[in-house]
Design an enzyme around this catalytic site. Structure first.
Site, short mmCIF file in Angstrom:
data_model
loop_
_atom_site.label_atom_id
_atom_site.label_comp_id
_atom_site.label_asym_id
_atom_site.label_seq_id
_atom_site.Cartn_x
_atom_site.Cartn_y
_atom_site.Cartn_z
N HIS A 90 -1.04 -1.28 -4.26
CA HIS A 90 -2.38 -1.12 -3.71
C HIS A 90 -2.37 0.30 -3.66
CE1 HIS A 90 -5.96 -2.09 -1.27
NE2 HIS A 90 -5.59 -1.20 -0.40
N ASP A 139 -4.84 3.34 -2.30
CA ASP A 139 -6.05 3.73 -1.13
C ASP A 139 -6.62 5.20 -1.72
OD1 ASP A 139 -6.19 1.48 0.44
OD2 ASP A 139 -4.06 2.07 0.89
N HIS A 196 -8.29 0.73 -4.29
CA HIS A 196 -9.35 0.67 -3.25
C HIS A 196 -9.99 1.62 -2.96
CE1 HIS A 196 -9.35 -0.42 1.52
NE2 HIS A 196 -10.67 -0.46 0.96
N MET A 245 -12.38 3.91 -1.03
CA MET A 245 -13.23 4.24 0.09
C MET A 245 -13.88 5.49 -0.07
SD MET A 245 -9.89 2.85 2.51
CE MET A 245 -8.87 3.05 1.31
N ASP A 287 -6.43 -6.36 4.49
CA ASP A 287 -5.92 -4.98 4.59
C ASP A 287 -6.01 -4.53 5.93
OD1 ASP A 287 -5.03 -2.66 3.86
OD2 ASP A 287 -6.86 -2.14 2.52
N MET A 290 -9.39 7.69 -0.67
CA MET A 290 -10.29 8.32 0.19
C MET A 290 -10.84 9.55 -0.31
SD MET A 290 -8.07 6.80 3.73
CE MET A 290 -7.21 5.48 3.61
N SER A 341 0.82 -1.15 -0.03
CA SER A 341 -0.02 -0.09 -0.07
C SER A 341 1.06 1.22 0.16
CB SER A 341 -0.93 0.14 1.29
OG SER A 341 -1.53 1.28 1.26
N MET A 364 -11.67 -6.02 5.63
CA MET A 364 -10.61 -5.13 6.19
C MET A 364 -10.32 -5.63 7.80
SD MET A 364 -10.21 -2.57 4.20
CE MET A 364 -9.07 -1.64 5.64
C1 DX5 Z 1 -6.39 1.60 5.45
C2 DX5 Z 1 -6.10 1.25 3.96
C3 DX5 Z 1 -4.76 0.45 3.89
C4 DX5 Z 1 -3.59 0.86 4.74
C5 DX5 Z 1 -3.05 -0.32 5.39
O1 DX5 Z 1 -7.52 2.17 5.42
O2 DX5 Z 1 -7.16 0.56 3.06
O3 DX5 Z 1 -4.49 -0.12 2.53
O4 DX5 Z 1 -2.56 1.49 3.92
O5 DX5 Z 1 -1.86 0.03 6.14
P1 DX5 Z 1 -1.11 -0.87 7.14
O6 DX5 Z 1 -0.75 -1.91 6.48
O7 DX5 Z 1 -0.02 0.24 7.71
O8 DX5 Z 1 -2.14 -1.22 8.09
ZN ZN Z 2 -6.25 -0.33 1.29
#
Ligand code: DX5
Ligand code: ZN
Length: 208
Positions: free
Chosen positions: A30, A32, A63, A65, A169, A34, A7, A134
């Site tokens: 990956h 993210d 991903h 969100m 994740d 948001m 990620s 998750m």
């Molecule tokens: C959290 C994200 C993850 C995040 C995971 O909402 O979806 O992808 O980057 O980070 P770690 O591996 O540090 O928990």
């Molecule tokens: Zn993620």
């Protein structure tokens, strides 16, 4: 084979090309996305994915969100996404969103937050390429792994078609990865564990 997806949320965004090339022994990248509404944080949008697409051949595992993901799917496909995962909690018509993603020829994933039970995904397993369980509340990297979330995996694995990818994740490291793969996960996202390691390549290898 376990699909490792670092990620980039834990990367240094001022050195993103360097930090993406540093994880090129992994399988996917990956990303993210948001929106500050579905989760209390704002991260990466379409223009950044366009730029990332130009500097790596790794499959881009996006991903989402965000609320109303259906409005942005086409833009992320055009930007270069290979796998698009939306949240069950963010949509009204799950099947329509899955069909939309697949109509562009990319893989469709659906994610569930920690408090969402596993059985909500059962009706859609045949349409999905991936389920993302998750193992932290979505929004931030570096949180603690929630084992009770990983315990949802066997029920999904038991009902799934043989090609379904089950991804986890949140809080994944060498130890929690073993728990998740034992339960039936075959894709691991890791941010902090990989990027905060002094030896990125060994950290990736230790997850396999
Ligand atoms: C959290 C994200 C993850 C995040 C995971 O909402 O979806 O992808 O980057 O980070 P770690 O591996 O540090 O928990
Ligand atoms: Zn993620």
């Amino acid at each position: 084979m376990t699909i490792i997806s670092p990620s980039i949320l834990s990367a240094d965004f001022a050195n993103l090309e360097r930090d993406i090339k540093a994880v090129n022994t992994a399988d996917w990248l990956h990303i993210d996305v948001m929106d500050g509404h579905f989760v209390p944080n704002i991260t990466i949008g379409v223009p950044v994915v366009v730029s990332i697409r130009k500097i790596t051949d790794m499959p881009l595992d996006v991903h989402l969100m965000i609320e109303n993901p259906e409005k942005y799917i086409e833009a992320f496909v055009k930007a270069g996404a290979d796998i698009i995962t939306f949240h069950y909690e963010a949509v009204q018509d799950v099947s329509a969103v899955i069909k939309q993603i697949k109509s562009f020829g990319v893989k469709a994933g659906m994610s569930i937050k920690p408090k969402t039970p596993a059985d909500v995904v059962f009706p859609y397993l045949n349409e999905l390429d991936m389920v993302l369980v998750m193992t932290v509340e979505p929004g931030f990297g570096g949180q603690k792994f929630m084992q009770d979330c990983a315990e949802k995996i066997p029920a999904i694995r038991q009902k799934a078609h043989e090609n379904l990818i089950i991804q986890v994740d949140g809080g994944i490291n060498a130890e929690t990865a073993r728990i998740c793969t034992f339960y039936g996960a075959n894709s691991l996202v890791a941010g902090n564990y990989i990027y905060k390691s002094s030896d990125i390549k060994s950290a990736i290898a230790s997850l396999r």
